[in-house]
Design a protein around this motif. Sequence first.
Motif, short mmCIF file in Angstrom:
data_model
loop_
_atom_site.label_atom_id
_atom_site.label_comp_id
_atom_site.label_asym_id
_atom_site.label_seq_id
_atom_site.Cartn_x
_atom_site.Cartn_y
_atom_site.Cartn_z
N ARG A 6 82.01 48.24 73.95
CA ARG A 6 81.86 49.37 73.03
C ARG A 6 83.10 50.25 72.95
NH1 ARG A 6 75.88 50.78 75.02
NH2 ARG A 6 74.72 49.74 73.38
N GLY A 9 75.87 61.62 60.58
CA GLY A 9 75.58 63.03 60.79
C GLY A 9 76.34 63.53 61.98
N LYS A 50 83.04 57.75 74.69
CA LYS A 50 83.77 56.48 74.63
C LYS A 50 84.69 56.32 75.83
CE LYS A 50 82.66 54.56 70.57
NZ LYS A 50 81.96 53.27 70.52
N LYS A 97 79.05 59.29 81.46
CA LYS A 97 78.64 59.53 80.08
C LYS A 97 77.30 60.25 80.03
CE LYS A 97 81.12 55.60 78.21
NZ LYS A 97 81.03 54.28 77.58
N LEU A 141 77.88 63.79 80.60
CA LEU A 141 78.35 64.45 79.38
C LEU A 141 77.17 64.85 78.48
CD1 LEU A 141 81.44 62.45 78.06
CD2 LEU A 141 81.34 64.88 78.60
N ILE A 142 76.21 63.94 78.37
CA ILE A 142 75.04 64.22 77.53
C ILE A 142 74.21 65.35 78.13
CG2 ILE A 142 72.87 63.26 76.67
CD1 ILE A 142 74.43 60.59 76.39
N ARG A 166 75.97 68.59 77.47
CA ARG A 166 75.87 69.06 76.09
C ARG A 166 74.50 69.66 75.80
NH1 ARG A 166 74.90 68.94 70.95
NH2 ARG A 166 72.99 67.80 71.35
N GLU A 167 73.45 68.94 76.20
CA GLU A 167 72.09 69.41 75.95
C GLU A 167 71.86 70.75 76.65
OE1 GLU A 167 69.84 68.09 74.02
OE2 GLU A 167 70.62 66.09 73.63
N GLU A 174 68.27 64.57 66.07
CA GLU A 174 69.35 63.58 66.12
C GLU A 174 69.07 62.41 65.19
OE1 GLU A 174 69.97 62.38 70.14
OE2 GLU A 174 71.19 64.14 70.60
N ILE A 203 73.07 61.35 63.64
CA ILE A 203 74.16 61.21 64.60
C ILE A 203 73.79 60.21 65.68
CG2 ILE A 203 73.51 63.06 66.20
CD1 ILE A 203 76.58 63.65 66.30
N ILE A 248 75.74 57.05 65.86
CA ILE A 248 77.08 57.14 66.44
C ILE A 248 76.98 57.18 67.97
CG2 ILE A 248 79.14 58.60 66.67
CD1 ILE A 248 78.79 59.44 63.80
N ILE A 249 76.01 57.96 68.47
CA ILE A 249 75.87 58.09 69.92
C ILE A 249 75.52 56.74 70.56
CG2 ILE A 249 74.70 59.32 71.81
CD1 ILE A 249 76.06 61.32 70.12
N VAL A 250 74.56 56.01 69.96
CA VAL A 250 74.17 54.75 70.60
C VAL A 250 75.20 53.64 70.38
CG1 VAL A 250 71.70 55.22 70.65
CG2 VAL A 250 72.67 53.99 68.70
N SER A 251 76.25 53.92 69.59
CA SER A 251 77.33 52.94 69.56
C SER A 251 78.29 53.19 70.74
CB SER A 251 78.08 52.98 68.23
OG SER A 251 78.89 54.12 68.13
N SER A 252 78.04 54.29 71.48
CA SER A 252 78.87 54.58 72.66
C SER A 252 78.09 54.46 73.97
CB SER A 252 79.43 56.00 72.59
OG SER A 252 80.15 56.19 71.41
N VAL A 253 76.84 54.92 73.95
CA VAL A 253 76.02 54.83 75.17
C VAL A 253 74.71 54.14 74.83
CG1 VAL A 253 76.98 56.96 76.13
CG2 VAL A 253 74.88 57.05 74.80
N SER A 254 73.99 53.67 75.85
CA SER A 254 72.73 53.00 75.56
C SER A 254 71.67 54.06 75.25
CB SER A 254 72.30 52.16 76.76
OG SER A 254 71.84 53.01 77.78
#
Lengths: 300, 417
Positions: free
Chosen positions: A73, A84, A102, B3, B6-7, B10-11, B216, B221, B224-230
């Motif tokens: 990835r 969004g 990333k 990662k 990071l989430i 943010r939350e 979300e 969005i 985009i997020i699940v293209s970086s994390v599961s």
Amino acid sequence: MTTAVSLQNVSKSYGEFKAVDSLSLDITSGCVFGLLGPNGAGKTTTIRMIVNITVPDSGSVYIFGEPASAKLRSKIGYLPEERGLYKKMKVREQLLFLAGLKGVDSKDSANRIVTWAERLKIAEWLDKKTEELSKGMQQKIQFIAALLHEPRLLILDEPFSGLDPVNTSLLMEVIRELSKSGVTIILSTHVMEQVEKLCDEICLINKSRKVLAGRLRDVKSNYGIRKLLIAFDGGDSFLKDDSLSVERFPEHYELNISSVEQAQQILRKAINAGAIIRKFELLEPSLHEIFVNKVTGVDG
Amino acid sequence: MSKTVLIIKREYLERVRSKWFIVGTLLGPVVLALLVIIPVVVMKLSSGQKLMAVVDCSGQEGLAERVVEQLKENKIEVKELITGSEEEVVTRQAGLNTEVEQGKLLGYVLLPKEMLSDAVVKYYAKNVSDFNLQEQLKDSLSKALVAQRLRLAGMSQQQIEELNRKVKLQTNKLEQGGQARADYGQTFVLAFLLMMLIYIMIVVYGINVLRSVAEEKQNRIVEIIVSSVSPLELLFGKIVGIGLVGLTQLLVWLLCALALPPLFAGMLVSIKSFLPSINLSIAIYFFIYFVLGYLLYAALYAMVGSMVSNEQDVQQIQAPVTILIVIPIILNQFVIADPSSKVSIVLSLFPFFSPVLMFLRITVQTPPFWQIALSIFLLVASVFLFAWVGSKIYRVGILMYGKRPSLPEVVKWLKYT
């Protein structure tokens, strides 16, 4: 020439619905690849399998020679069609967060954010809340988000929708630069002019199956139907033939023909009929026509 | 793992920095205080308004006065006392009826001629379903009648008062080791408050998870997020991040509660005996049941949140989950009344109810340890089960748009790879 992405006999169903049906395709490293097809053809599902958001039911996906997996990835940048951002977050924070996911360290991404924002003429908005940005501006932010980790494969799903002509050209320029620097780009769009301007290779899918694929030039020259453009002074009686399909324009006529010989015949007839030829040209089929014909089943 | 951090970050930061968090933290204790104060005030207000009349046809000297006195003990004020034979009072009775009709009087009692022998009194009122009031009337009238009989038997006023003296009930809560502690209702107030707190915290932060998931998905969005994390990392980070906000809020309240008493020491001395004291074990149990209850409901809320694509459906789909946690709140009376009955035990072991009901039992009357351990075990098992089911549905749901899926469709999602 190495292969960046290879799909081998890939299928994916949702319940009864077959989203992608035994699809095979190879994408040459460093090229701009157009993934085309009408709405609901299976483009998004195909892309999701390349990005490893969804897993195929059968078949295999290889990215840079390795089976698709979560660890690849970080090499892929993805701009989804439906996109969004977190509305309440500031643009810079948001980009730092997305780059962090990333695996880019924050110092590197901070620099890259500034560079890209300047390149896309949006630097003055970095410390605003995302909800204050127009749709086009948000789109540029999302585009930057897909690039911050310097991916080797960039997937852009309808990247130009909603952009004005100035920003469209700007983005096209950036895409060409990226391609030149060796990034493989998959472009999914409905706008065939953009494909003709950008893509080296294409694949057309319809109803979850591949109907056409190859280098753009080959696809066009192999495509049966051609167009003949003819402009002349004098009577057009020589065009009155039931076997000819003729389109009339103010200054010229366009005819569908199947061979060069047929064009020669028409030219002979025109001269015999005393027409004064001003223009006589064999046109390459436009991708637009190929697309419409293939999808509506008029041809092939 | 970084990662997920990071989430979580943010939350957490998004919420802790928001006005919503600051207002909620300040208003929380006010709302809880109101939950205790309002019922008391309502009871006070409604108890001051009981006006009645007494019609005495008994011909017994002193009986009517005793009745008035006893009614007063039960906080029922007598506005008018009418004496005379049953024929004589008929016209006055008509006047009383009008007054009751107009709401000037709650009602009136008629002491008939044969009251002493038959022990029957007539009560006239618009509302005859206030059983509480009727019990008070019966109590007052019986006492007056007994006193009258004793008087007739030749006892002195003093003797009668001595005989009528009420028992004062002194409540003592038995604690571990057989120690008794005088209790003036603090146990009840504490149990009720903590139960409401655990319930409100689970619902508020559970719905936060639901909103976050739905948002979300709606603003897209998530792709985009699940293209970086599961999806699993995203869900985990989200639930932990929001849960930490809840714990932060509790911590702020706890620190305030610890810091405030010394500041207002003087003011508090007078009411100190009424302030519930929280011991360490209750605090630990509160933490355990809040965390586990939150995790269980957060998984459910996340699951349903991932199924919907628009704001309207968000409102509807949260209802079944919210009802699940409202049920134990409705049932709390039964459990408080008899914390160790079979029904209470079964209800408090049920994982969806145990964060509220088992915790309530612990504060009211600590149950045997094996029951607490069993409820925690069942709760932990449910957290794992529903986190697993929830994440499977979440993973598919967040990428599905269009109409709301039916139940059979959702079951199919479980099988998707």
